[in-house]
Design a protein around this motif. Sequence first.
Motif, PDB file in Angstrom:
ATOM      1  N   ASP A 158      39.442  37.807  38.511  1.00 14.33           N
ATOM      2  CA  ASP A 158      37.994  38.004  38.690  1.00 14.33           C
ATOM      3  C   ASP A 158      37.648  38.797  39.950  1.00 14.33           C
ATOM      4  OD1 ASP A 158      36.556  36.221  36.444  1.00 14.33           O
ATOM      5  OD2 ASP A 158      38.392  35.234  37.092  1.00 14.33           O
ATOM      6  N   HIS A 204      36.044  41.710  39.756  1.00 17.43           N
ATOM      7  CA  HIS A 204      34.694  42.269  39.495  1.00 17.43           C
ATOM      8  C   HIS A 204      34.392  43.483  40.378  1.00 17.43           C
ATOM      9  CE1 HIS A 204      33.162  39.200  36.639  1.00 17.43           C
ATOM     10  NE2 HIS A 204      34.085  38.453  37.234  1.00 17.43           N
ATOM     11  N   ASP A 261      39.006  40.360  34.313  1.00 21.20           N
ATOM     12  CA  ASP A 261      37.767  40.762  34.994  1.00 21.20           C
ATOM     13  C   ASP A 261      38.074  41.554  36.265  1.00 21.20           C
ATOM     14  OD1 ASP A 261      36.224  39.722  33.007  1.00 21.20           O
ATOM     15  OD2 ASP A 261      35.346  38.098  34.178  1.00 21.20           O
ATOM     16  N   HIS A 311      34.702  40.796  30.940  1.00 18.35           N
ATOM     17  CA  HIS A 311      33.851  41.854  31.509  1.00 18.35           C
ATOM     18  C   HIS A 311      34.473  43.239  31.343  1.00 18.35           C
ATOM     19  CE1 HIS A 311      30.697  39.731  34.039  1.00 18.35           C
ATOM     20  NE2 HIS A 311      31.431  38.736  33.582  1.00 18.35           N
ATOM     21  N   HIS A 339      42.787  34.826  30.202  1.00 18.45           N
ATOM     22  CA  HIS A 339      41.400  34.800  30.683  1.00 18.45           C
ATOM     23  C   HIS A 339      40.558  34.087  29.638  1.00 18.45           C
ATOM     24  CE1 HIS A 339      38.197  36.617  33.280  1.00 18.45           C
ATOM     25  NE2 HIS A 339      37.465  36.391  32.201  1.00 18.45           N
ATOM     26  N   HIS A 358      38.570  33.568  34.739  1.00 19.10           N
ATOM     27  CA  HIS A 358      37.244  33.370  34.145  1.00 19.10           C
ATOM     28  C   HIS A 358      36.356  32.517  35.051  1.00 19.10           C
ATOM     29  CE1 HIS A 358      33.770  33.058  31.710  1.00 19.10           C
ATOM     30  NE2 HIS A 358      33.901  31.776  31.484  1.00 19.10           N
ATOM     31  N   HIS A 415      35.005  31.058  38.406  1.00 20.92           N
ATOM     32  CA  HIS A 415      35.046  31.700  39.713  1.00 20.92           C
ATOM     33  C   HIS A 415      35.373  30.758  40.875  1.00 20.92           C
ATOM     34  CE1 HIS A 415      32.786  35.634  38.494  1.00 20.92           C
ATOM     35  NE2 HIS A 415      33.880  35.414  37.811  1.00 20.92           N
TER      36      HIS A 415
HETATM   37 MN   LIG Z   1      34.714  36.731  35.874  1.00 20.31          MN
END
Ligand SMILES: [Mn+2]
Length: 384
Positions: free
Chosen positions: A8, A10, A48, A85, A174, A215, A217
Amino acid sequence: MKFIHTADWHLGKVVYQRSMIDDQRFILDKLLEFMKTEEIKVLVIAGDIYDRSIPPAEAVNCLNEFLDKAINEYKMTVMIISGNHDSSDRLEFASGIMGKQGLHIVGNLEKEMKKIVLEDEHGPVNFYLLPFFKPSVIKYDMEVSEIQGFDDAMQYYLSIQDIDINQRNVLITHQFVSGSSDMIQSESEMPLSVGGTSQIGVEHFEMFDYVALGHLHAPQSIGRPTCRYSGSLLKYSVDEAKQHKAIAIVDMDVKGKTEVTTHPLEVLRDLRVIRGLFKDILTYPSSNTQDYIAVVLEDDGMIVDAMDQIRQIYPNCLTVSYHRNEPDNVSFDLSGQAVVKATDHMAIFKEFYMANFGEEPVEPLVTIMTEIIEKARERYNETD
Ligand SMILES: [Mn+2]
């Protein structure tokens, strides 16, 4: 064998109109430094990578620079899967060529799970790369009609894989994996499905010595210490302010002997909540005024230009809200809008009204709203 588990990232995330790319570059440099100092050569990223399926150029550049250093300079092995994502095709681009260099990326689900075998003094360690997938992929693409949801899709998929349980096996995936105790969820996670449950029972992963999850956080283990969410790279929403973000260091000895420790990486700016009276917040600023700040004012009245004045001291103030508008079931999403967790439409309206006007709606507003809700329900054939 030691490896780092993270997830994650991002990259390209924007929180309250602020791009976090400088923070992301900073912490990724710290990650490389840490791996170099600790002489850890294997990195797992459980989905992600990007915040959006079409990431901005600066996010692509950031990943590119990171991988260039990790692979070419430090000769690491990096394994990446796509999350919900990411765009699986974009992420997978040129992955066939890069595999030879030690960069393994799996974006799309294949019938046979991708296996990367790394060796240490005790023999092989099998890393299985399982990207995010929805049950419909199993149901329609693999034509298994009895699949209902995420849980039985995962159970079915793992049942058709050929996994030698006498060897050491690591799964990278994920999904929303749940155990018997409560999981910590955050506002910045996008739900995996609309309606129904996307949770997958942790018991399906027993053949793996370590499960590297992405997934959720918040860093947390699920069911056992060796089944873990590393958590996101940074705090990506105000409700994550109190979380202690950290990477997981997995130390895999002989079969059955796996230790997990965590390590917090230095951040460029923290994300914090400051509560208090307006004048106190301005008069007694805390240190680290460059941090991302969410201010909750405990004043009774409205303060004109509160944000502008606070930003004189805290230039990276993200949001200013009032404590009195903070019922327990209201939280804030990334654009600063109040998000109401109640599912009852009238309750949502009341919370919305409270958040905006600081008082409960009175007649005839309530009656008018009741009629609107009823009409909308009829139109969409909704029943309670
Ligand atoms: Mn995420």
